[in-house]
Design a protein around this motif. Structure first.
Motif, PDB file in Angstrom:
ATOM      1  N   GLY A  29      81.399  62.928  94.531  1.00  0.00           N
ATOM      2  CA  GLY A  29      82.374  64.079  93.994  1.00  0.00           C
ATOM      3  C   GLY A  29      81.508  65.324  94.683  1.00  0.00           C
ATOM      4  N   ILE A  30      80.649  64.978  95.601  1.00  0.00           N
ATOM      5  CA  ILE A  30      79.731  65.920  96.175  1.00  0.00           C
ATOM      6  C   ILE A  30      80.076  66.215  97.708  1.00  0.00           C
ATOM      7  CG2 ILE A  30      77.485  66.846  96.869  1.00  0.00           C
ATOM      8  CD1 ILE A  30      76.696  65.201  94.585  1.00  0.00           C
ATOM      9  N   LYS A  31      80.455  67.528  97.970  1.00  0.00           N
ATOM     10  CA  LYS A  31      80.965  67.811  99.529  1.00  0.00           C
ATOM     11  C   LYS A  31      79.681  68.365 100.206  1.00  0.00           C
ATOM     12  CE  LYS A  31      84.247  70.384 102.268  1.00  0.00           C
ATOM     13  NZ  LYS A  31      85.054  69.373 102.874  1.00  0.00           N
ATOM     14  N   LEU A  32      79.190  67.762 101.148  1.00  0.00           N
ATOM     15  CA  LEU A  32      77.812  68.228 101.989  1.00  0.00           C
ATOM     16  C   LEU A  32      78.258  68.743 103.101  1.00  0.00           C
ATOM     17  CD1 LEU A  32      75.893  64.640 101.912  1.00  0.00           C
ATOM     18  CD2 LEU A  32      75.551  66.858 100.422  1.00  0.00           C
ATOM     19  N   ASP A  33      77.522  69.938 103.597  1.00  0.00           N
ATOM     20  CA  ASP A  33      77.805  70.484 104.698  1.00  0.00           C
ATOM     21  C   ASP A  33      77.179  69.750 106.043  1.00  0.00           C
ATOM     22  OD1 ASP A  33      77.997  72.596 106.506  1.00  0.00           O
ATOM     23  OD2 ASP A  33      76.219  74.010 105.636  1.00  0.00           O
ATOM     24  N   PRO A  34      77.912  69.803 106.684  1.00  0.00           N
ATOM     25  CA  PRO A  34      77.814  68.941 108.107  1.00  0.00           C
ATOM     26  C   PRO A  34      76.738  69.690 108.886  1.00  0.00           C
ATOM     27  CG  PRO A  34      80.244  69.537 107.949  1.00  0.00           C
ATOM     28  CD  PRO A  34      79.455  69.906 106.751  1.00  0.00           C
ATOM     29  N   GLN A  35      76.651  71.112 108.831  1.00  0.00           N
ATOM     30  CA  GLN A  35      75.492  71.706 109.470  1.00  0.00           C
ATOM     31  C   GLN A  35      73.956  71.651 108.990  1.00  0.00           C
ATOM     32  OE1 GLN A  35      76.216  73.741 111.991  1.00  0.00           O
ATOM     33  NE2 GLN A  35      78.514  73.058 111.820  1.00  0.00           N
ATOM     34  N   GLY A  36      74.216  70.972 107.736  1.00  0.00           N
ATOM     35  CA  GLY A  36      72.697  70.886 107.407  1.00  0.00           C
ATOM     36  C   GLY A  36      72.187  69.377 107.652  1.00  0.00           C
ATOM     37  N   LEU A  37      72.995  68.549 108.415  1.00  0.00           N
ATOM     38  CA  LEU A  37      72.498  67.169 108.890  1.00  0.00           C
ATOM     39  C   LEU A  37      71.917  67.296 110.636  1.00  0.00           C
ATOM     40  CD1 LEU A  37      75.885  65.324 108.035  1.00  0.00           C
ATOM     41  CD2 LEU A  37      73.507  65.761 106.568  1.00  0.00           C
ATOM     42  N   HIS A  38      72.035  68.411 110.945  1.00  0.00           N
ATOM     43  CA  HIS A  38      71.612  68.787 112.300  1.00  0.00           C
ATOM     44  C   HIS A  38      70.146  68.250 112.574  1.00  0.00           C
ATOM     45  CE1 HIS A  38      74.940  70.770 114.435  1.00  0.00           C
ATOM     46  NE2 HIS A  38      75.581  69.817 113.376  1.00  0.00           N
ATOM     47  N   GLY A  39      69.684  67.276 113.231  1.00  0.00           N
ATOM     48  CA  GLY A  39      68.371  66.969 113.396  1.00  0.00           C
ATOM     49  C   GLY A  39      67.850  66.036 112.378  1.00  0.00           C
ATOM     50  N   VAL A  40      68.692  65.595 111.450  1.00  0.00           N
ATOM     51  CA  VAL A  40      68.307  64.398 110.502  1.00  0.00           C
ATOM     52  C   VAL A  40      68.797  63.060 111.222  1.00  0.00           C
ATOM     53  CG1 VAL A  40      68.534  63.684 108.107  1.00  0.00           C
ATOM     54  CG2 VAL A  40      68.720  65.979 108.622  1.00  0.00           C
ATOM     55  N   PRO A  41      67.663  62.262 111.218  1.00  0.00           N
ATOM     56  CA  PRO A  41      68.173  60.774 111.530  1.00  0.00           C
ATOM     57  C   PRO A  41      69.386  60.156 110.608  1.00  0.00           C
ATOM     58  CG  PRO A  41      65.724  61.074 111.204  1.00  0.00           C
ATOM     59  CD  PRO A  41      66.344  62.132 110.524  1.00  0.00           C
ATOM     60  N   GLU A  42      69.916  59.521 111.319  1.00  0.00           N
ATOM     61  CA  GLU A  42      71.197  59.144 110.789  1.00  0.00           C
ATOM     62  C   GLU A  42      71.232  58.199 109.468  1.00  0.00           C
ATOM     63  OE1 GLU A  42      75.425  56.687 112.233  1.00  0.00           O
ATOM     64  OE2 GLU A  42      73.490  56.473 113.443  1.00  0.00           O
ATOM     65  N   GLY A  43      70.236  57.497 109.317  1.00  0.00           N
ATOM     66  CA  GLY A  43      70.161  56.676 108.333  1.00  0.00           C
ATOM     67  C   GLY A  43      69.570  57.502 106.949  1.00  0.00           C
ATOM     68  N   GLU A  44      69.208  59.029 107.297  1.00  0.00           N
ATOM     69  CA  GLU A  44      68.803  59.778 106.009  1.00  0.00           C
ATOM     70  C   GLU A  44      69.579  60.929 105.813  1.00  0.00           C
ATOM     71  OE1 GLU A  44      64.932  61.118 107.184  1.00  0.00           O
ATOM     72  OE2 GLU A  44      64.235  59.057 107.889  1.00  0.00           O
ATOM     73  N   VAL A  45      70.932  60.742 106.473  1.00  0.00           N
ATOM     74  CA  VAL A  45      71.840  61.962 105.987  1.00  0.00           C
ATOM     75  C   VAL A  45      72.409  61.933 104.733  1.00  0.00           C
ATOM     76  CG1 VAL A  45      72.543  61.943 108.705  1.00  0.00           C
ATOM     77  CG2 VAL A  45      73.745  60.685 106.949  1.00  0.00           C
ATOM     78  N   LEU A  46      72.439  60.668 104.114  1.00  0.00           N
ATOM     79  CA  LEU A  46      72.708  60.621 102.631  1.00  0.00           C
ATOM     80  C   LEU A  46      71.741  60.221 101.865  1.00  0.00           C
ATOM     81  CD1 LEU A  46      76.271  58.872 103.236  1.00  0.00           C
ATOM     82  CD2 LEU A  46      75.831  61.338 102.792  1.00  0.00           C
ATOM     83  N   PRO A  47      71.708  60.488 100.443  1.00  0.00           N
ATOM     84  CA  PRO A  47      70.588  60.053  99.608  1.00  0.00           C
ATOM     85  C   PRO A  47      70.683  58.541  99.270  1.00  0.00           C
ATOM     86  CG  PRO A  47      72.169  61.443  98.305  1.00  0.00           C
ATOM     87  CD  PRO A  47      72.388  61.268  99.977  1.00  0.00           C
ATOM     88  N   GLU A  48      69.654  58.235  98.728  1.00  0.00           N
ATOM     89  CA  GLU A  48      69.401  56.935  98.099  1.00  0.00           C
ATOM     90  C   GLU A  48      70.084  55.580  99.110  1.00  0.00           C
ATOM     91  OE1 GLU A  48      72.316  57.851  95.188  1.00  0.00           O
ATOM     92  OE2 GLU A  48      71.278  59.632  94.853  1.00  0.00           O
ATOM     93  N   GLY A  49      69.833  55.741 100.217  1.00  0.00           N
ATOM     94  CA  GLY A  49      70.152  54.790 101.091  1.00  0.00           C
ATOM     95  C   GLY A  49      71.652  54.312 101.335  1.00  0.00           C
ATOM     96  N   LEU A  50      72.342  55.536 101.105  1.00  0.00           N
ATOM     97  CA  LEU A  50      73.839  55.180 100.855  1.00  0.00           C
ATOM     98  C   LEU A  50      74.431  54.997 102.549  1.00  0.00           C
ATOM     99  CD1 LEU A  50      75.022  57.772  98.452  1.00  0.00           C
ATOM    100  CD2 LEU A  50      75.076  55.387  98.187  1.00  0.00           C
ATOM    101  N   VAL A  51      73.967  55.558 103.282  1.00  0.00           N
ATOM    102  CA  VAL A  51      74.186  55.161 104.873  1.00  0.00           C
ATOM    103  C   VAL A  51      74.533  53.628 104.965  1.00  0.00           C
ATOM    104  CG1 VAL A  51      73.680  55.229 107.129  1.00  0.00           C
ATOM    105  CG2 VAL A  51      73.452  57.200 105.779  1.00  0.00           C
TER     106      VAL A  51
END
Length: 179
Positions: free
Chosen positions: A28-50
């Motif tokens: 139920g949480i909408k994340l801002d895609p701009q906040g993901l720039h430069g973040v490793p793919e496996g870390e874009v979501l919390p708690e190992g959700l990727v």
């Protein structure tokens, strides 16, 4: 005829927006895609959700198609020998899902031109389009880095931001009616 190897995830399939949609649906949480720039793919979501999402049945099967990819790949096939190459072995359920996804969204690509593998170091082509440095680093041909949030800071490769830029870089015309 020159041979092109094209990656699927984050190149043909919009995996990042798919992560965000899965996260919004499940938390139920909408994340801002701009906040993901430069973040490793496996870390874009919390708690190992990727990793959890990547292991979820249906995840790969329901990924959105990257805008322009279908039209440009059709045009590339008129000038190049095109192979779709995806490192799919880490997520075994993705093998069937990726094949089904390709048959649905890219029915014009023959099964002869689909390579689902473990390591892309075996790939022998003239050009590779990929979003990951680890796949391009050892590739001997022309390397096109397809922009994705995790690679925005890389500068060692020829960069393409979208499929329109792929068409321009590889000098193919996409008929206006197909764009």
């Amino acid at each position: 005829m020159a041979r092109i190897a094209i990656d699927m995830d984050n190149v043909m399939a919009d995996i990042y927006s798919h992560y965000l949609n899965y996260y919004e649906t499940s938390h139920g949480i909408k994340l801002d895609p701009q906040g993901l720039h430069g973040v490793p793919e496996g870390e874009v979501l919390p708690e190992g959700l990727v990793r959890k999402f990547l292991l979820t049945p249906g995840f790969f099967r329901t990924a959105p198609v990257m805008p322009g990819s279908q039209e440009v790949i059709k045009a590339l096939m008129e000038k190049y020998e095109v192979f779709i190459v995806s490192a799919a072995m880490e997520f075994p359920q993705s093998l069937r899902e990726k094949l089904e996804w390709l048959h649905e969204h890219f029915p014009f690509i023959s099964w002869h031109n689909i390579v689902l593998c473990g390591s892309k170091t075996i790939v022998n082509a003239d050009i590779m389009i990929d979003d990951y440095d680890k796949n391009l680093r050892h590739f001997k041909g022309r390397q096109l880095l397809f922009t994705a949030p995790h690679n925005v800071h890389l500068t060692d490769y020829e960069r393409v931001h979208n499929w329109e830029e792929v068409a321009a870089a590889l000098e193919v015309e996409v008929p206006a009616a197909r764009v």
